[in-house]
Structures are given as C-alpha cells and as structure tokens.
Design a protein around this motif. Structure first.
Motif, short mmCIF file in Angstrom:
data_model
loop_
_atom_site.label_atom_id
_atom_site.label_comp_id
_atom_site.label_asym_id
_atom_site.label_seq_id
_atom_site.Cartn_x
_atom_site.Cartn_y
_atom_site.Cartn_z
N TYR A 135 -11.31 17.77 2.98
CA TYR A 135 -11.08 16.34 3.14
C TYR A 135 -11.25 15.62 1.81
N ALA A 136 -10.47 14.56 1.64
CA ALA A 136 -10.60 13.68 0.48
C ALA A 136 -10.19 12.28 0.91
N ILE A 137 -10.57 11.29 0.12
CA ILE A 137 -10.03 9.95 0.33
C ILE A 137 -9.17 9.60 -0.89
N ARG A 138 -8.10 8.92 -0.58
CA ARG A 138 -7.19 8.48 -1.63
C ARG A 138 -7.11 6.96 -1.52
N LEU A 139 -7.23 6.29 -2.65
CA LEU A 139 -7.27 4.83 -2.65
C LEU A 139 -5.89 4.28 -2.99
N ARG A 140 -5.47 3.27 -2.22
CA ARG A 140 -4.19 2.60 -2.42
C ARG A 140 -4.46 1.14 -2.76
N ASP A 141 -4.22 0.79 -4.02
CA ASP A 141 -4.57 -0.52 -4.54
C ASP A 141 -3.28 -1.30 -4.86
N PRO A 142 -3.03 -2.42 -4.17
CA PRO A 142 -1.81 -3.18 -4.43
C PRO A 142 -1.74 -3.77 -5.83
N ARG A 143 -2.83 -3.70 -6.59
CA ARG A 143 -2.80 -4.15 -7.98
C ARG A 143 -2.69 -2.98 -8.97
N HIS A 192 0.83 -1.20 0.00
CA HIS A 192 0.00 0.00 0.00
C HIS A 192 0.87 1.25 0.00
N GLY A 193 2.02 1.19 -0.68
CA GLY A 193 2.94 2.31 -0.72
C GLY A 193 2.59 3.32 -1.81
N TRP A 194 3.58 4.18 -2.11
CA TRP A 194 3.31 5.29 -3.02
C TRP A 194 3.03 4.85 -4.45
N LEU A 195 3.39 3.65 -4.81
CA LEU A 195 3.12 3.18 -6.17
C LEU A 195 1.70 2.65 -6.34
N THR A 196 0.92 2.68 -5.27
CA THR A 196 -0.41 2.06 -5.33
C THR A 196 -1.56 3.06 -5.37
N LEU A 197 -1.27 4.36 -5.47
CA LEU A 197 -2.34 5.36 -5.51
C LEU A 197 -3.11 5.26 -6.82
N VAL A 198 -4.43 5.14 -6.72
CA VAL A 198 -5.25 4.99 -7.94
C VAL A 198 -6.41 5.98 -8.01
N ALA A 199 -6.67 6.74 -6.96
CA ALA A 199 -7.78 7.69 -7.00
C ALA A 199 -7.62 8.73 -5.90
N TYR A 200 -8.15 9.92 -6.17
CA TYR A 200 -8.23 11.00 -5.18
C TYR A 200 -9.63 11.57 -5.29
N LEU A 201 -10.43 11.39 -4.24
CA LEU A 201 -11.85 11.71 -4.29
C LEU A 201 -12.19 12.72 -3.20
N ASP A 202 -12.51 13.95 -3.59
CA ASP A 202 -12.92 14.96 -2.61
C ASP A 202 -14.22 14.53 -1.94
N LEU A 203 -14.31 14.76 -0.64
CA LEU A 203 -15.54 14.40 0.08
C LEU A 203 -16.57 15.51 -0.08
#
Length: 262
Positions: A111-119, A29-40
């Motif tokens: 606030y936002a959520i950021r998704l960390r996807d190991p794939r 779940h490191g920096w290479l796994t960011l796949v989305a940034y979603l404002d709340l």
C-alpha cells in the motif's frame, strides 16, 4: 475507398478527441496533479503534511486522525487498484483549488498513498500535449488472432520495484513499408483490448498505449495510432503504469499520436 470528405471528417474527429483528452488531463485532481508517492509503513507514522497517522498490514491500510488509534479507519484496495480516501487543506491555503486529494493505491502487494495537488507545477504549466500531425495512413484495420484463453504474464512498471500482472488476450501483425512486427494485446479496462508498445520515433515517452477497436465479427481490429497515448507516468514521477509486454517493440518509427510531454 477513403474520400477527401471522409479524411477531413476523420481529422476533425481526431481534433475533437484530442481536445477532450487535454481537458480530461487538466482536471483539478487529474494526472497532472501527482506530487508524491509515499509507501505506507508497518507502524503508525506521520507522512509529509498529510493529517494523521498511516500504516498498513495484512488487514489493509489504516488511518488514524490522532495518536488514539482506536478510531482508525481501514481501507482495502485490490491489487493495481486505487481510491481517493480523503482530501485535506495544507496549512495556510485558501481558495477553490486548496484541497489536496489523498489517493490510496496498492501495487505489487504494498500500500502507498499518492497525493494529488491542484497547484502542482505540471498542471500550472500545462499548455497541451504535443502530438504528431494527424495522418490517415496510421489508421490500420488488421487481422487479430484471439487466444482461446487469456494468458497470464508479468510486466515491469514505470516505478522501480513494482510489477503488474496482466492477461494477454491475442496478437496482431503491424505492417509498414514492407516491414512486419507481431504485437501482443492485453485485456484493458472492462475487457477491452489494449496495446502497449515502444517504437523508434524521436521525441517520445519510453512507451505508449493505444486501444484497438474490434470489428463487429471480431476478425479484425482498428489500430488508430493517431490516438496513441502517453500513460500517466509520462507526465509525472509518481506514475506506476505497466510496461509493454516483452517483444512489443516496433522496429521503426510510429510518427503518430502523442509525443513526450516533458
């Protein structure tokens, strides 16, 4: 005087450091796994395939697992902070790398959520961070002028519309081939100084960072530009990293450290 044995050991130390850096980047779940940034949003809303409803207000960020909002969980994160608040498994996934981490962030008061996807493709395709060859001439011990008090400044961010509030703690003069530039230092994590800068070497991310090491008496700092790093934004479209202070441009090529990873 730097001996051949010393230079060999310094290069070996750098190689060990670089290997550790690449291992750290490639964690599940490191920096290479960011796949989305979603404002709340301000009202409860479903976001992508993330379970439940999400929203934010003056009390913090909220998550409800069902339409019954009475059981909502509230999280408060400081400005520029982040916290992994849950993981979930997308429908149909199995295996040890199935879970996506939901990271709550707060940037420029939102606030936002950021998704960390190991794939994530960036992790799947990762084969190392390109660098310039180690060059001992880019290990510089330079005088530092610490400020009596930190000076507040506002800088831009890798993500449009965001800013960062930073503390400027001192300045150094970087000299190379008779050319000198004054660069300002910010206070990094734990109070350690950090230097964000741009330069004119080819094949770089727009800016990089290096962490100067103060001498015992704090009269000088060691700038090992072989350890100039790419910030997370260089690997992903979802980084929110601070930009350099105005004027922190080196008007020549710093042919040391990490090159652009993509």
């Amino acid at each position: 005087m730097t001996t051949l044995d010393t230079r060999t050991q310094e290069q070996a130390d750098w190689a060990t450091w670089h290997e550790a850096r690449e291992r750290d980047l490639a964690t599940p779940h490191g920096w290479l796994t960011l796949v989305a940034y979603l404002d709340l949003p301000s009202t409860p809303t479903a976001l992508a395939d993330v379970p439940g409803l999400w929203w934010a207000d003056e009390d913090g960020a909220h998550h409800a697992r069902t339409a019954d909002l009475s059981g909502a969980t509230t999280h408060v994160v400081a400005e520029a902070g982040s916290q992994v608040v849950q993981t979930y498994t997308p429908q149909g996934r199995t295996g040890a790398d199935a879970d996506v981490a939901v990271e709550l962030v707060r940037r420029t008061g939102r606030y936002a959520i950021r998704l960390r996807d190991p794939r994530a493709a960036a992790l799947r395709d990762f084969d190392g961070v390109p660098t310039f060859p180690y060059d001992a001439s880019w290990v510089l011990d330079v005088p530092v002028r610490w400020y009596d008090e930190p000076r507040a400044a506002v800088v831009g961010a890798a993500r449009p519309g965001l800013v960062h509030h930073v503390s400027v703690v001192g300045e150094v003069d970087l000299e190379r081939d008779g050319r000198t530039v004054t660069l300002r230092l910010t206070g990094g994590k734990g109070g350690a100084p950090a230097l964000l800068f741009t330069d004119e070497a080819p094949g770089l991310a727009p800016w990089r960072i290096v962490f100067p090491e103060p001498s015992a008496d704090r009269s000088t700092v060691r700038l090992d530009l072989n350890r100039a790093l790419n910030l997370p934004y260089a690997f992903s479209d979802f980084g929110t990293c601070p930009a350099p202070l105005e004027g922190n441009h080196v008007p020549f090529a710093v042919a040391a450290g990490e090159r652009a990873p993509r």
